[in-house]
Design a protein around this motif. Structure first.
Motif, short mmCIF file in Angstrom:
data_model
loop_
_atom_site.label_atom_id
_atom_site.label_comp_id
_atom_site.label_asym_id
_atom_site.label_seq_id
_atom_site.Cartn_x
_atom_site.Cartn_y
_atom_site.Cartn_z
N ALA A 3 0.73 -1.35 0.02
CA ALA A 3 -0.10 -0.19 0.04
C ALA A 3 0.70 1.38 0.04
N HIS A 4 1.95 1.25 0.64
CA HIS A 4 2.82 2.42 0.86
C HIS A 4 3.42 2.77 -0.42
N GLU A 5 3.84 1.58 -1.09
CA GLU A 5 4.45 1.99 -2.43
C GLU A 5 3.31 2.31 -3.35
N CYS A 27 0.90 4.04 -3.09
CA CYS A 27 0.36 5.23 -2.50
C CYS A 27 1.70 6.54 -3.21
N HIS A 28 2.82 5.93 -3.33
CA HIS A 28 3.78 6.73 -4.14
C HIS A 28 3.73 6.97 -5.40
N LEU A 29 2.82 6.07 -6.05
CA LEU A 29 2.52 6.36 -7.44
C LEU A 29 1.87 7.71 -7.53
N ASN A 38 6.52 11.17 -2.16
CA ASN A 38 7.19 12.00 -0.87
C ASN A 38 6.29 11.25 0.30
N HIS A 39 6.68 11.75 1.41
CA HIS A 39 6.07 11.36 2.56
C HIS A 39 5.22 12.71 3.23
N SER A 40 4.59 13.27 2.38
CA SER A 40 3.76 14.35 2.78
C SER A 40 2.68 14.05 3.39
ZN LIG Z 1 8.04 5.76 1.27
#
Ligand SMILES: [Zn+2]
Length: 238
Positions: free
Chosen positions: A189-191, A193-195, A199-201
């Protein structure tokens, strides 16, 4: 003392002393060469409260152990333990019920050589299984966010679980298959979401939240898990 073992590592590069709390009640002290043991003991006792808090966070994370690749040993797959059974025979590793069955053509090899063959066969199985399961989960999370990945692949990573390139390629450490299921899902899920947010905003965490991860506790705890298979050409396991 205080229910933890202290491991002192002297480092030429260390400027100050750092403490790391690891699963299995281990506190690693990384100290500059020349620091005395009593100085370090004093520092650790000043930090006891902080250490206990860290230990609480990671208390159910299993301590890392070196695998031997022998019958009877257990291997984790998405939070369940599977027992290894080495048999004489040909072909690839198969999973059957709660067992991982690894055929070895020459069962009378030296223990070390046999363990190496078992490890390689098992790693091939983990890679294939990981890629299959990762693809399925990527699809699920991509559907949730209505987005597509350019590609999905697996890689030998020493110290990370996944990554996302600016062109939308998702790359995962195949060893995430050994993590508990919610951690495996979290990494994917984390990766994904990076699509949308590379960033980690705040916006990134809002997306992660909408994928079902309401805080980043798993992200924090994930740092305390390690690859279960030590890769041949890496510096791990020293
Ligand atoms: Zn990340």
């Amino acid at each position: 003392m205080n229910g933890f073992d202290i491991e002192i590592h002297y480092s030429e590069k260390a400027k100050g002393t750092t403490l790391e709390v690891w699963p299995g009640n281990v506190v690693k002290v990384i100290a500059p060469v020349g620091a005395t043991e009593s100085e370090l003991q004093k520092l650790v006792s000043q930090k006891t409260k902080w250490i206990i808090e860290k230990q609480r966070i990671i208390k159910d994370i299993p301590a890392w152990r070196e695998r031997e690749f022998v019958s009877g040993e257990s291997f984790p797959i998405l939070g369940r333990e599977y027992r290894l059974k080495v048999i004489e025979g040909f072909g690839e590793t198969v999973q059957k019920d709660d067992r991982l069955i690894v055929p070895v053509a020459q069962i009378d090899l030296e223990e070390e050589d046999k363990a190496e063959l078992v490890k390689l066969s098992l790693m091939r199985w983990y890679r294939a299984e990981a890629l299959f399961r990762i693809n399925a989960r990527v699809e699920t999370y991509c559907e949730k966010l209505n987005i597509n990945a350019q590609s999905v692949s697996i890689k030998d990573y020493e110290a990370r679980w996944g990554s996302c390139t600016p062109s939308g390629d998702l790359i995962f450490n195949w060893q995430i298959l050994s993590l508990p299921r919610e951690y495996f899902d979290y990494v994917i899920a984390h990766e994904v979401c990076h699509l949308m947010e590379l960033n980690h905003s705040k916006e990134f965490y809002r997306l992660l939240n909408s994928s079902g991860f309401d805080n980043d506790e798993i992200g924090t705890r994930l740092k305390y898990y390690r690859n279960i298979f030590v890769l041949a050409d890496s510096g791990e396991g020293q």
